[in-house]
Design an enzyme around this catalytic site. Structure first.
Site, PDB file in Angstrom:
ATOM      1  N   ARG A 223      -2.237  -7.499 -10.140  1.00 26.76           N
ATOM      2  CA  ARG A 223      -3.464  -6.899 -10.643  1.00 26.76           C
ATOM      3  C   ARG A 223      -4.287  -7.969 -11.347  1.00 26.76           C
ATOM      4  NH1 ARG A 223      -2.534  -3.243  -7.677  1.00 26.76           N
ATOM      5  NH2 ARG A 223      -2.337  -1.001  -8.167  1.00 26.76           N
ATOM      6  N   HIS A 271      -9.280  -7.213  -2.740  1.00 22.52           N
ATOM      7  CA  HIS A 271      -8.201  -6.233  -2.951  1.00 22.52           C
ATOM      8  C   HIS A 271      -7.860  -5.502  -1.658  1.00 22.52           C
ATOM      9  CE1 HIS A 271      -6.192  -3.636  -6.308  1.00 22.52           C
ATOM     10  NE2 HIS A 271      -5.432  -3.739  -5.229  1.00 22.52           N
TER      11      HIS A 271
END
Length: 308
Positions: A223, A271
């Site tokens: 993340r 992402h």
């Protein structure tokens, strides 16, 4: 009993079609068309709605559409409602593909060659044998173990670090904070696949980079919150690190003008390392609902004390 989907609307349309085919008697709705909120028993979401408990008083299960759950504020979920991570097999396979692609790109200096191409520079760089390039994976859950399993075929010396002990054939495993410096000292390409928790937030920082061999490379598919951005820029500019591949950021998307966009030693993707395939995700959700009705253990159930 209604299933409510609140995530990517393009994929949501696929979910609706699949639910109609595979569970025609189970009502399925796409956010914001929630219907009668008292009928919503199952919520499938990336970013959950505000005030879940008051909005959906009869909620029984909450599913994350991804493998991670850090986007949820677990304290706002009713204590009796399980939160389930998505465990459909496509997530793992796509992460393995992306991680192997990126490790090989870092190993073969692709980031540097892309920068040279922009500058119209034709220059060879020395090639290092895979047997002399040590790859270390932080996070030895399902995804980390799968990535290491595929990387074995390339001949890299492999290591893994985890909060709790693991044993993986062909991988030197380290566990706990005390073992982290030794793990880092033997890692030339560092792969972050950790869950984002209060303990791991900001872990990819100047202190950690300094413990890697000089010129090491970084792949972050965890993340954005794992990374201290200014520390990465400083490490790349000073030669502490030589390249980074980043699939995650904080915030997402990155704003215009952010230094990551144009940095010559960073390869950035939006992402996309691992996405949920509706075909298998719907099967996982339906199977988990059936398990709930039978009173069986739920695969992917989040431990609220650990946050994953």
């Amino acid at each position: 009993m209604t299933v409510l989907y609140k995530a990517n609307m393009v994929r949501g349309a696929e979910w609706a079609t699949l639910f109609a085919e595979r569970a025609p008697d189970l009502p399925f709705r796409l956010w914001p068309d929630i219907g009668d909120p008292a009928e919503v028993r199952y919520l499938v979401a990336w970013v959950p709605p505000d005030d879940i408990a008051a909005t959906f008083p009869n909620l029984e299960l909450v599913f994350s559409v991804g493998a991670g759950v850090d986007q949820f504020d677990i304290t706002k979920l009713p204590p009796h409602v399980p939160l389930v991570r998505m465990l459909e097999p496509g997530i793992t396979e796509r992460m393995v593909e992306y991680a192997c692609m990126s490790v090989l790109a870092l190993h073969r200096d692709l980031v540097q060659f892309i920068a040279q191409q922009r500058e119209q520079v034709w220059r060879e760089l020395p090639v290092t044998q895979t047997g002399k390039r040590r790859v270390g994976v932080m996070g030895l859950g399902l995804l980390g173990q799968a990535v290491l399993g595929r990387l074995k075929s390339f001949g890299f010396p492999l290591a893994g670090w985890n909060r709790s002990p693991r044993s993986i054939e062909g991988v030197t495993c380290y566990a706990g904070a005390d073992a982290l410096p030794d793990f880092l000292g033997h890692t030339d390409i560092l792969v972050c696949l950790l869950p984002l928790t209060p303990e791991t937030r900001g872990l990819l920082n100047a202190n950690l980079f300094a413990r890697l061999p000089r010129g090491a490379r970084l792949l972050n598919v965890g993340r954005g919150g794992h990374l201290i951005e200014a520390d990465l820029i400083a490490a790349l500019d000073s030669g502490v690190l030589s390249a980074a591949v980043l699939d995650v950021a904080e915030p997402e998307p990155l704003p215009a003008g952010h230094p990551f966009w144009g940095h010559p030693r960073i390869l950035l993707t939006p992402h996309i390392a691992s996405t949920t395939a509706p075909e298998t995700a719907v099967d996982f959700v339906l199977d988990t609902i059936a398990r709930r009705h039978r009173g069986e253990a739920l695969p992917g159930r989040v431990d609220r004390t650990r946050g994953y």
